[in-house]
Design an enzyme around this catalytic site. Structure first.
Site: not given
Ligand code: NAD
Length: 365
Positions: A118, A140, A182, A224, A234, A244, A248, A251, A255, A267
């Site tokens: 965990r 993330k 980015e 960031k 988020e 947050r 994107n 994005h 995607h 990407h």
């Protein structure tokens, strides 16, 4: 030039260090209670990771696990192989993981660290521009499933991030440039100095070891950090800011393009196209001045990134955008700009505006 340390505040604060030859900092970040360290590295980078492994074996029992290249690392079977290896190696709660590679390796390694017992300590050593400015910072982690990218994951803040710019020396130019996608995105959503720097320098001067590259990377990491610290989980921003979700920018279409191209479009390349698309959309929704739409085109193109796409019908891309994680129900949502550094959410744009924006980036109907 000395190293730069950027602090990430929050419930589990940590530092992002940018500079050269940073491996020696690892023991101090890992701490004294750690006995075993698993180094989860991009298998292609066996030579580059060796000095780090050599240093760690002086202090710890080290388990070095080479991962399959790129996205092939981000699967449940690879995570499972890592869990088995940690089990066999007797890794306890007080042991640690170090990731070394691009965003695929930091995502997989971060996920393994988040889930083993965990959650054990993890330090990221990103080796691509994209992983330095994006994947390794913010907590993330994730893997892909048959249904799509990053659908399984966990939030797990690292104990530290070491952005060793020397590691970029072997990065292929296409990967380097994709990472700049980015970086430039960060310029539009929050830091216009990034755009000034890109516009003032020739692409040929943006080399792995140049001062301007370092400044661009540092500035993008600051953007960031500022965004994630304001919205750690988020859940949304304050005072009309998308939180947050602003990261994107570009994005949603990106995607869809990545999926449509079978991931042949990188990407960062797809983000460049997607950002020009949302700039066109924002101009049609009445908020972004035409000169700023053009600035999107020129900034991305200046470093060699694509700004058009015509390999899919509008209908195919629209349907792919609808299954994006960020969509709510049947309604498409986009981060758009009213101006540079002034983002907001545009929910449910008209079909006519979407079509016109797609046509404006060279797409057919
Ligand atoms: P990547 O990890 O697939 O690396 C790209 C390629 O470059 C690979 O072939 C790799 O072996 C090679 N490479 C990496 N470093 C190198 C070096 N120094 N020298 C030579 N070759 C090198 O790709 P990426 O663009 O770094 O990361 C993309 C991944 O990051 C995606 O899976 C994406 O989902 C993830 N990501 C995650 C977050 C997040 O917040 N967790 C954010 C953005 C992207």
């Amino acid at each position: 030039m000395s190293d730069t340390t950027l602090h990430v505040a929050g419930a589990a604060p940590y530092d992002v260090v940018i500079g050269h030859d940073l491996t020696g900092r690892l023991p101090a970040i890992l701490g004294e209670s750690v006995e075993r360290v698993a180094v989860l590295y991009a298998g292609e980078l066996a030579e580059q990771v060796q000095p780090l492994v050599d240093l760690l074996v002086e202090h710890y029992d080290v388990l070095a696990l080479g991962l399959p290249d790129g996205e092939r690392a981000k699967t449940a079977p690879v995570a499972s192989d890592c869990w088995e290896a940690l089990g066999e190696g007797g890794f306890t709660r007080s042991d640690a993981v170090v990731t070394f590679g691009g965003g695929a390796s930091t995502d997989l390694g971060g996920f393994v660290a988040a889930t083993w017992l965990r959650g054990v300590r993890v330090v990221h050593v990103p080796t691509t521009v994209l992983a330095m400015v994006d994947a390794a910072v913010g907590g993330k982690t994730g893997i892909n499933t048959g249904a799509g990218k990053n659908l399984v994951g966990a939030f797990h803040e690292p104990a530290g991030v070491l952005c060793d710019l020397s590691l970029l020396a072997t990065l292929p130019r296409d990967e380097f440039v994709a990472g700049l996608g980015e970086v430039i995105k960060c310029g539009f959503i929050a830091d216009p100095v990034i755009l000034d720097l890109v516009e003032a320098n020739d692409a040929a001067d943006l080399t792995a070891d140049s001062d301007v590259t370092r400044e661009l990377i540092e500035r993008a990491i600051r953007v960031k950090i500022d965004v994630v610290v304001d919205d750690l989980r988020e859940t949304g921003g304050v005072a009309g800011h998308p939180g947050r979700e602003v990261l994107n920018y570009g994005h949603t279409l990106a995607h869809a393009i990545e999926r449509n191209s079978g991931y042949a479009v990188r990407h960062g390349e797809a983000v460049a196209i997607g950002a020009v698309f949302v700039a066109e959309l924002a101009a049609r929704a009445g908020s972004l001045a035409p000169a700023l739409v053009e600035r999107h085109r020129t900034a991305f193109a200046r470093v060699g990134l694509p700004t058009t796409y015509d390999d899919a019908s509008f209908e195919d891309l629209r349907d792919a955008m609808k299954i994006d994680k960020k969509s709510r129900g049947n309604q498409l949502r986009f981060v758009v700009l009213d101006d540079i550094g002034r983002p907001r959410i545009l929910a449910g744009p008209t079909e006519d505006d979407l079509r016109a924006a797609y046509a404006a980036i060279g797409g057919g109907s």
